[in-house]
Design an enzyme around this catalytic site. Structure first.
Site, PDB file in Angstrom:
ATOM      1  N   LYS A   1      13.007  52.268  45.284  1.00 55.26           N
ATOM      2  CA  LYS A   1      13.752  51.449  44.330  1.00 55.26           C
ATOM      3  C   LYS A   1      13.848  49.975  44.730  1.00 55.26           C
ATOM      4  CE  LYS A   1      16.215  55.149  42.110  1.00 55.26           C
ATOM      5  NZ  LYS A   1      15.773  56.296  42.921  1.00 55.26           N
TER       6      LYS A   1
HETATM    7  C1  LIG Z   1      15.525  57.434  42.331  1.00 54.16           C
HETATM    8  C2  LIG Z   1      14.717  58.352  43.162  1.00 54.16           C
HETATM    9  C3  LIG Z   1      13.874  59.300  42.583  1.00 54.16           C
HETATM   10  C4  LIG Z   1      13.796  59.505  41.085  1.00 54.16           C
HETATM   11  O1  LIG Z   1      13.230  58.415  40.436  1.00 54.16           O
HETATM   12  P1  LIG Z   1      13.386  58.266  38.847  1.00 54.16           P
HETATM   13  O2  LIG Z   1      12.740  56.992  38.510  1.00 54.16           O
HETATM   14  O3  LIG Z   1      14.862  58.259  38.580  1.00 54.16           O
HETATM   15  O4  LIG Z   1      12.740  59.461  38.244  1.00 54.16           O
HETATM   16  C5  LIG Z   1      13.088  60.067  43.408  1.00 54.16           C
HETATM   17  N1  LIG Z   1      13.147  59.943  44.753  1.00 54.16           N
HETATM   18  C6  LIG Z   1      13.960  59.059  45.340  1.00 54.16           C
HETATM   19  C7  LIG Z   1      14.002  58.993  46.821  1.00 54.16           C
HETATM   20  C8  LIG Z   1      14.759  58.219  44.574  1.00 54.16           C
HETATM   21  O5  LIG Z   1      15.574  57.340  45.170  1.00 54.16           O
END
Ligand SMILES: *Cc1c(COP(=O)(O)O)cnc(C)c1O
Length: 458
Positions: free
Chosen positions: A135
């Site tokens: 993210k």
């Molecule tokens: C946020 C997150 C996800 C899921 O991603 P999305 O875009 O919400 O589907 C998967 N793995 C990790 C480690 C995350 O932080």
């Protein structure tokens, strides 16, 4: 009309999406609300608003095609060049070229290595950013865009964000110290890991953490209500930093280009994405629709199986989120799935031709971490393990090779990982500073009324 030879022209039978064939001439990109009751806006407006006034998600009016020789030349391009080329048409005239270049360079200033784990599976490691999860890219891009849009304003912006684990840290880190922006993060009490909690509760300055005695869905519902509340919106300039925000959602496309840049096989890869809110995988599918060669997508889910069920039965039935060991994917009603539906004009058959989804249990996730460590000496985190397992489930019936996204560093989930591998995980240097820090949060019932009261009083 000419299609690139690799172009998935199947996706383009609709009136709704049109393709531009010469991306260099695009100066303007509009975003419409998926609820169709709000006016169209440009990138800057969509990024500042987060969500449309009619509660819909913003969606680009066109899916720009990549420049013609872009894919052939991709190995010779830098991360920044790829980033600017991909993002420019989406940003339109909202950000001048040289500013965009700077934003992209800061956004992707760490590595995205593709690491072979076994004969057919490769990990795209997306945890080399400052908060050790994928993210960071979306959060860094968005914070810098908002900083730019806010440059001449004396009005404070409040970024309100719900997190199931990793978003909070990434957003907090991205916005820390950004002038004119306050960040309020809601997270479910006891449902994020110790490192995650430290990352969002110890920064101070313009970052505040609200610890909600409830689930991620409760947090998300409180945030959604806040955006609809007239009093709050007249007092505060609220914006969202969840993956529904186009400035966070769209740059996630870059991972898929970086993966392809490192892909050494002739056939395009199958790509498996650990999914919760479906923002990341939707960005990947968008990259594919704009011309990136991908064989097939797999959405790897934990026990929260709304989408796998939907693809099987055609019934989309949101459910309350269930807590699992891959907590960043504990989502009962994935916000971004409507964007995937829109990309394929609500045609379930078209979606299924490019997307398969599996639900993987906690037991299988732990067994996978253990087995992959034993056999291949690779340490998976629980999210990556869900991805690895789902990728192999698909590859078992298809003679292909594929990539799974390793979305977080295993140190964010030490209990599960150490129990499964029987071996201690080293704390990377970059997070050691967190260990002696004091948590600061505001404990709150899962009630919008309480949140409103607190926000109004700040
Ligand atoms: C946020 C997150 C996800 C899921 O991603 P999305 O875009 O919400 O589907 C998967 N793995 C990790 C480690 C995350 O932080």
């Amino acid at each position: 009309m000419k299609y690139h030879s690799w172009y998935p022209n199947k996706c383009y039978e609709s009136h709704r999406l049109t393709i531009h064939y010469s991306p260099l001439t695009i100066h303007h990109m509009n975003y419409y609300s998926l609820n169709n009751q709000s006016p169209k806006v440009n990138f800057a407006q969509a990024a500042v608003k987060g969500q449309a006034p009619d509660k819909g998600l913003y969606f680009p009016e066109n899916v720009p095609a990549l420049p013609k020789d872009f894919i052939q030349r991709i190995r010779s391009l830098s991360k920044e060049e790829i980033g600017v080329t991909v993002m420019k048409p989406y940003v339109g005239e909202s950000i001048p070229g040289e500013v965009l270049q700077g934003i992209v360079a800061e956004t992707v200033n760490f590595d995205f290595p593709l690491v072979q784990v076994d004969e057919n599976a490769y990990a795209l490691e997306l945890f080399h950013g400052p908060t050790l999860a994928f993210k960071d890219v979306g959060a860094r891009f968005m914070s810098r865009c908002l900083g730019y849009f806010n440059r001449d304003s004396d009005k404070h912006t409040t970024v309100l964000v719900a997190t199931s684990g990793d978003t909070g840290g990434a957003v907090a880190n991205g916005f820390l110290g950004v002038e004119g922006v306050d960040v309020v993060i809601l997270y479910p009490s006891g449902k994020v890991s110790p490192v995650q909690e430290l990352q969002l509760t110890t920064l101070g300055q313009n970052i505040a953490a609200v610890e909600v005695a409830g689930s991620f869905d409760d947090c998300q519902a409180m945030v959604k209500q806040a955006f609809m509340d007239a009093d709050l919106n007249s007092k505060l300039q609220l914006t969202s930093a969840n993956s529904i925000n186009v400035a966070r959602w769209l740059p996630q496309q870059l991972y898929y280009f970086y993966a392809y840049q490192q892909w050494q096989h002739e056939q395009p890869p199958v790509i498996c994405v650990p999914s919760g809110n479906f923002g990341n995988i939707c960005a990947g599918i968008l990259a594919y629709v704009s011309g990136l060669p991908v064989k097939h997508f797999i959405a790897a889910c934990n026990t929260n199986d709304v989408v796998p069920r939907f693809l099987q039965t055609g019934d989309y039935e949101p459910k309350p989120a269930v807590a699992t060991i891959s907590n960043a994917m504990d989502v009962g009603n994935p916000s971004n799935f409507v964007r995937i539906m829109e990309l394929f004009h609500q045609q379930l058959g078209d979606i299924k031709s490019i997307l398969t989804s599996y639900s993987i249990s906690d037991a299988a996730t732990k067994a996978t971490i253990s087995e992959v460590y034993k056999k291949h000496r690779y340490t998976l985190d629980p999210h990556g393990a869900v991805g690895y397992y789902a990728l192999h489930k698909y590859l078992a019936d298809n003679n292909e090779k594929g990539i799974f996204l390793e979305t977080a560093h295993p140190v964010k989930f030490p209990e599960t990982v150490e129990e499964s591998t029987g071996s201690k995980i080293e704390f990377p240097h970059s997070v050691q500073y967190l260990l002696g820090k004091q948590k600061e949060s505001v404990l709150m019932e899962p009630s919008f009324g309480r949140l409103k009261e607190w926000l109004m009083a700040r």
